[in-house]
Design an enzyme around this catalytic site. Structure first.
Site: not given
Ligand code: KIV
Length: 289
Positions: A66-67, A105, A135, A204
């Site tokens: 989703d970045s 995502d 994810k 992360e």
């Protein structure tokens, strides 16, 4: 090194010839056994078909992160990203890849309310893209949802530590687990999602020793980003890795200067358009003599 076999045979289960057999989620999960991963898992983000084609031969997993909200759409965070965006980019990445496992995502707001909401959203992503799994961000609070999806045929990769969708609650994107209490909470998150049956965990932005402890504590592969070289695999945002941005987090290593390449090409093109050097003889159509 992983090897991939050409597979052009069809069957009712695989009605169209597939040039290569994709890495499956169970095969990915099985890369870690007895607490060790002989061959680290290579994961990169991909958002478009052409990008997927270029990355696919080198990766085990392509993550439609989703970045993309920030990288592709210029949004200020991942929070405004929608299911429509993720489904469309997920389908594009599937069209451009042949052997990597593709996971997508789940965007903010599409899964947190209940396991049933998560199932509906995840099922839509998998139906519309053909991807292998999803994810989602969160630890203990998401364990029930991960088990619910897993029991219904949806493989889940969890994401703990710095969880960007929680930026408003966290107050920024700084590394997590600096104090003992927070480190213990993140380790408990990782154990909870592993117990719930996730096939892998993205960890992360945490202290290296915490990433090492998580990797040692859970049976499934741990994919690090800003974590530790001892993780079972690594992931980066591709545009960070190829140098599309001038400023990147400390944990990013730039393997190319894509921004410099694009800028130089655009500058050369602009100069040639302005001087009428482009198009040249080779780029125009003329009647054959
Ligand atoms: O959205 C994303 O790209 C991610 C990676 C940074 C792991 O979640």
């Amino acid at each position: 090194m992983s090897t991939y076999t050409i597979d052009t045979a069809t069957s009712r289960a695989t009605p169209t010839p597939a040039p290569m057999r994709r890495l499956t989620i169970p095969a990915l999960r099985a890369r870690k056994h007895d607490g060790a991963t002989a061959e680290p898992i290579v994961m990169l983000t991909a958002y478009t078909a052409r990008q997927a084609q270029l990355l696919d031969p080198h990766c085990d997993v392509l993550l439609v992160g989703d970045s993309l909200g920030q990288v592709i759409y210029g949004l200020p965070s991942t929070i405004p990203v929608t299911l429509d965006m993720m489904a469309a980019h997920g389908a594009a990445v599937m069209r451009g890849s042949y052997h990597s496992a593709v996971i997508i995502d789940m965007p903010f707001g599409s899964y947190e309310a209940s396991p049933a909401q998560a199932f509906e959203s995840a099922a839509r992503l998998l139906k519309e893209s053909g991807a292998a799994g999803v994810k989602l961000e969160g630890g203990q609070a998401m364990a029930e949802t991960i088990a619910f999806l897993g029991a219904r045929g949806i493989p889940v990769c969890a994401h703990v530590g710095l969880t960007p969708q929680a930026v408003n609650a966290l107050g920024g994107y700084g590394a997590r687990g600096r104090d003992d209490a927070e480190a213990a909470k993140i380790l408990a998150d990782a154990r909870a999602v592993a117990d719930a049956g996730c096939f892998a965990i993205v960890v992360e932005g945490v202290m290296e020793n915490l990433a090492d402890a998580i990797t040692a504590a859970v049976p499934c592969p741990v994919i690090g980003i800003g974590a530790s070289a001892a993780c079972d695999g690594q992931v980066l945002v591709t545009e960070d890795m190829i140098g599309m941005f001038e400023r990147t987090p400390r944990f990013v290593k730039r393997y190319a200067d894509a921004a410099g390449l694009v800028s130089a090409a655009a500058a050369a093109y602009a100069a040639e358009v302005r001087s009428r050097a482009f198009p040249g003889e080779e780029q125009v159509y003329r009647p054959k003599k």
